[in-house]
Design an enzyme around this catalytic site. Sequence first.
Site, PDB file in Angstrom:
ATOM      1  N   LYS A 250      10.764  85.910  77.989  1.00  0.00           N
ATOM      2  CA  LYS A 250      11.471  84.802  77.352  1.00  0.00           C
ATOM      3  C   LYS A 250      10.675  83.504  77.467  1.00  0.00           C
ATOM      4  CE  LYS A 250      16.302  86.139  77.863  1.00  0.00           C
ATOM      5  NZ  LYS A 250      16.565  86.236  76.422  1.00  0.00           N
ATOM      6  N   ARG A 324      21.810  95.955  75.312  1.00  0.00           N
ATOM      7  CA  ARG A 324      22.301  97.100  74.545  1.00  0.00           C
ATOM      8  C   ARG A 324      21.867  98.415  75.161  1.00  0.00           C
ATOM      9  NH1 ARG A 324      19.483  94.759  69.171  1.00  0.00           N
ATOM     10  NH2 ARG A 324      19.830  92.840  70.329  1.00  0.00           N
TER      11      ARG A 324
HETATM   12  N1  BES Z   1      20.791  87.859  77.396  1.00  0.00           N
HETATM   13  C1  BES Z   1      20.218  87.741  76.108  1.00  0.00           C
HETATM   14  C2  BES Z   1      21.176  87.116  75.089  1.00  0.00           C
HETATM   15  C3  BES Z   1      21.568  85.688  75.313  1.00  0.00           C
HETATM   16  C4  BES Z   1      20.914  84.669  74.658  1.00  0.00           C
HETATM   17  C5  BES Z   1      22.640  85.360  76.116  1.00  0.00           C
HETATM   18  C6  BES Z   1      21.293  83.360  74.821  1.00  0.00           C
HETATM   19  C7  BES Z   1      23.023  84.055  76.294  1.00  0.00           C
HETATM   20  C8  BES Z   1      22.350  83.037  75.644  1.00  0.00           C
HETATM   21  C9  BES Z   1      19.808  89.109  75.589  1.00  0.00           C
HETATM   22  O1  BES Z   1      19.422  90.033  76.529  1.00  0.00           O
HETATM   23  C10 BES Z   1      18.628  88.894  74.709  1.00  0.00           C
HETATM   24  O2  BES Z   1      17.624  88.533  75.218  1.00  0.00           O
HETATM   25  N2  BES Z   1      18.773  89.113  73.411  1.00  0.00           N
HETATM   26  C11 BES Z   1      17.725  88.897  72.484  1.00  0.00           C
HETATM   27  C12 BES Z   1      17.634  90.129  71.602  1.00  0.00           C
HETATM   28  C13 BES Z   1      16.468  90.124  70.680  1.00  0.00           C
HETATM   29  C14 BES Z   1      15.212  90.374  71.459  1.00  0.00           C
HETATM   30  C15 BES Z   1      16.642  91.193  69.633  1.00  0.00           C
HETATM   31  C16 BES Z   1      18.088  87.667  71.658  1.00  0.00           C
HETATM   32  O3  BES Z   1      19.249  87.522  71.290  1.00  0.00           O
HETATM   33  O4  BES Z   1      17.200  86.854  71.430  1.00  0.00           O
HETATM   34 MG    MG Z   2      17.370  90.010  76.987  1.00  0.00          MG
END
Ligand code: BES
Ligand code: MG
Length: 471
Positions: A250, A324
């Site tokens: 991230k 997921r």
């Molecule tokens: N934990 C995150 C989602 C999230 C984002 C929660 C912002 C709270 C605030 C999740 O695991 C994630 O990283 N999702 C990605 C998925 C993508 C790589 C397809 C996302 O939403 O960017």
């Molecule tokens: Mg994630």
Amino acid sequence: MKLINKKNKNYTQVFHLFTEEEWTKTSKNFNKNISTFFMGKKHEVFVNAHEEGITYFIGIGKSTLQNFEIQQVAVKFSQTQKGKVQPVPTLVIADCLNERQFEEFAKGLLIGTYNYPFEKTHAFWNAKFELHFENLSQKKLDTIGKKAEALSNGQTACQEWLNKPANLKKPDTFSLYLKNLAKKYDLKYTSFNRKKCEELGLGAYLSVNQGSAYDAAFTIIEYKTNVKNAVTFGLVGKCVLFDTGGISLKNPDNMHYMKSDMGGATAVLGTLIYAAEMQLPVNIVAILPITDNAISENAFLPSDVITAYNGKTIEVLNTDAEGRMILADGLSYMAKNFKTDFLIDLATLTGSSVRMFGDTCGALFSNNEELKNLLIKTGDKTNQRLWNLPLWDVWKDDIQSDVADIKNISMKPIGDCIIAAKFLEQFIENHPKWAHLDIAGVAFGNVGYAKEKAATGFGVQLLANLIENYH
Ligand code: BES
Ligand code: MG
Ligand code: ZN
């Protein structure tokens, strides 16, 4: 806090609640100066010191207000005044509130005592703090007091764990807490370590956990009622204690917020506490696949093809789409091993749902009209709102893989919260009453008790209310 049906002659402290309408009607009975500052508007507080003591005039707004708004008023009152209110028997005058509304007031007072960070609940809101209220029988006050206590215990536990910094909530710490909690409330506790998960074939969950320095803890907690033929709720909560994104790392700007990636699990935790304290006549099976999503030499890699618990293969194209993965096994383990009437999962799953709804509501997906409507209705009632999004099959086209049954992300920059829901649907084993709640935008955000973003408690009142009122 004790609620007592009683009115003595003299009080040094009074909470006097008014709607705007009631204030207009009765303000002439009070000192004229008060009307200069107080109108009964929502969240207004006027502190009137007089010879006998102090009266807090508390405005609750228009008389047409919804019940949850009374809780909001009480939460804010509690948060802003708790340092000033004295620990003495206190008279509550609230002729404008009915029984349900008084319940919300009591709940709000307790919920508003939650402190952050690392402070114990403010000393005077202790078990001895007496509120005297003569409009309701002692029996009714006892029920209200019990509900308020149970709710505040559930919601506080939810918030406390979500707010903890990452170094204070490693998988082993959280597991130990859950184990002790199960002992305290007489819940059945089962937890599978990495070796056991390998034997069981929880491959999707393990793909995320394999990079962790901590052992796996695929945790199942069961609350059982003695009542015959009770309905069973299956609850699955995403429990990523910290989400670095893994190898698909991230951006660091907001990464610290990813301590909140266990928001689904803490909502389930708060609900379990409420159900157990209230001894609700239902069964609950909760599955919390606990892990962090870490970077290490053992971490899973983009291009990995893994086999999930239900036998389906998944091509991993982004290790940040880890929620997921662990939910896939949580859902199919629940579906294959427990008979549940409802299957509900909650997860801080996608940034997409945050971009869509912000902090106004969670994204809801369901294959069942009854459950969907019930959730929306309960969300409106509790102000923990949900809005329905589609599960149309066209959304599945974008997660077809060349090398596996399914891939974990779509390559198109659209509708990822729908894609994620569509992904999860492949793992519910045709459960007829499933709902998925993407609560990424609502679990953690602006709150009245902290300067920074913090846990809102989203999900606890929603689920508690749903379960308590389901017949
Ligand atoms: N934990 C995150 C989602 C999230 C984002 C929660 C912002 C709270 C605030 C999740 O695991 C994630 O990283 N999702 C990605 C998925 C993508 C790589 C397809 C996302 O939403 O960017
Ligand atoms: Mg994630
Ligand atoms: Zn995540």
